[in-house]
Scaffold this active site. Structure first.
Site, PDB file in Angstrom:
ATOM      1  CE  LYS A 143      -3.360  -2.915   0.561  1.00 39.60           C
ATOM      2  NZ  LYS A 143      -3.480  -3.920  -0.466  1.00 39.60           N
TER       3      LYS A 143
ATOM      4  CE1 TYR B  76      -8.993  -9.789   2.325  1.00 34.62           C
ATOM      5  CE2 TYR B  76      -9.844  -9.603   4.559  1.00 34.62           C
ATOM      6  CZ  TYR B  76      -8.976  -9.195   3.566  1.00 34.62           C
ATOM      7  OH  TYR B  76      -8.087  -8.187   3.817  1.00 34.62           O
TER       8      TYR B  76
ATOM      9  CE1 TYR C  23      -5.391  -8.736   0.392  1.00 36.46           C
ATOM     10  CE2 TYR C  23      -4.916  -8.391   2.717  1.00 36.46           C
ATOM     11  CZ  TYR C  23      -5.712  -8.172   1.618  1.00 36.46           C
ATOM     12  OH  TYR C  23      -6.824  -7.376   1.719  1.00 36.46           O
TER      13      TYR C  23
END
Length: 336
Positions: free
Chosen positions: A49, A263, A289
């Site tokens: 990010k 998720y 992730y």
């Protein structure tokens, strides 16, 4: 591509390293495995990010914002990095955290990224799973404007066309590293979720005609939905860069066989991948992730999808601090 036309705050510790993983390569007996260390980007323990926020926060500053609003899951890496840069820039930060797993463990609800969100000074609100997060952020923005604040809304994962420019930059960085090291890369593999990282990589590689395939290992959506999201965002990113038509649908590939129960829900493959990288290469992955992304890469190597002698690069998107929210998942680990 006209990257210089966009305001940007340069905070990434880059270029991030591109390293060979000899012990993992030997253990799997297949392709030569490399890792792009975007866990080393800086800013709040690093991660993918940071690159996106260079463009998003520059836009926020240009618009005169004094408050940043964003959202993510409980253990959101994106939220943690966003509040870190907001603190660095002297802005307030409002974070909406969606309960996507239903976990009631104190370590998950309070440790890891959640602890850092508070430490960096965010105002954190928890919302139930299934909440329309974009609508919730828009409502919050209206409330803040009514109080005289100037909010800037960043989508989950920083994944819009402006944020995806961060991974166009990364694609150009990778091409330069491959050229410098004389590395003929057969595929770049990474975990794909909110679509911005993969969209930027695809737009960057397609825009430069580098012909490097990108395979996203899905962490939340089904294959068709994930590929559609990535493709649509990659198209918008290419258009923003002034190269419309640069992205082909065939260039967007996602394998979503490793999502498991959903998720942020642990899988045996993720646990194995995190443990292998820690014990073979001294590298920490995250459980949501990069752990699932690496689990996919390991399984594909074992199945012969990638051939011996090929050079495969795994993009590490960071987030290892989230491991502290999943300690119960790893409680049965034994020494080698």
């Amino acid at each position: 591509m006209k990257l210089t036309h966009f305001p940007r705050i340069r905070i990434t510790h880059g270029p991030t390293p591109l390293e060979f993983m000899p012990r993992l390569t030997e253990a799997l007996g297949g392709p030569n495995l490399y890792i792009k260390r975007d866990d080393c980007t800086g800013l709040g323990t690093g991660g993918n990010k940071t690159r996106k926020l260079e463009f998003l926060m520059a836009d926020a500053a240009q618009q005169g914002a004094d408050t940043i609003i964003t959202q993510g899951a409980t253990q959101s890496n994106h939220a943690r990095q966003t509040v870190a840069i907001a603190a660095k820039m002297g802005m307030k930060c409002e974070i909406l955290l969606e309960d996507r797993t239903g976990s009631t463990l104190a370590e998950y609800k309070q440790s890891g990224n959640v602890f850092l969100d508070h430490l960096y000074g965010a105002r954190v609100q928890e919302v139930p799973g299934g909440t329309d997060m974009n609508a919730a952020m828009a409502k919050l923005a209206d409330e803040l404007r009514a109080k005289g604040q100037k909010p800037y809304v960043i989508p989950g994962g920083g994944s819009n066309a402006l944020g995806a420019l961060g991974y166009v930059v990364c694609a150009l960085e990778l091409v330069d590293q491959f050229t410098t090291q004389g590395l003929d890369v057969s595929c770049l593999v990474h975990a794909t979720g909110s679509a911005g990282t993969q969209a930027g990589l695809v737009a960057g590689f397609e825009g430069t005609r580098s012909q490097i395939p990108v395979l996203g290992i899905g962490v939340r959506a089904a294959k068709e939905a994930q590929e559609t999201n990535v493709y649509n965002l990659a198209v918008k990113t290419a258009e923003l860069l002034g190269v419309p038509g640069a992205v082909s649908r065939a260039s967007v590939m996602a394998n979503c066989d490793y999502v498991g129960g959903g998720y942020g829900v642990p899988t045996p493959g993720m646990v194995e991948a995190v443990t292998m990288l820690a014990r073979l290469e001294g590298i920490l992955l995250d459980p949501v992730y990069s752990g699932k992304g690496m689990a996919g890469l390991i399984d594909l190597c074992r199945k012969g999808h990638f051939k011996k002698g090929q050079n495969i690069v795994f993009l590490h998107t960071g987030g290892a601090v989230a491991l502290y929210g999943y300690m119960q998942t790893f409680k049965d680990l034994q020494p080698n």
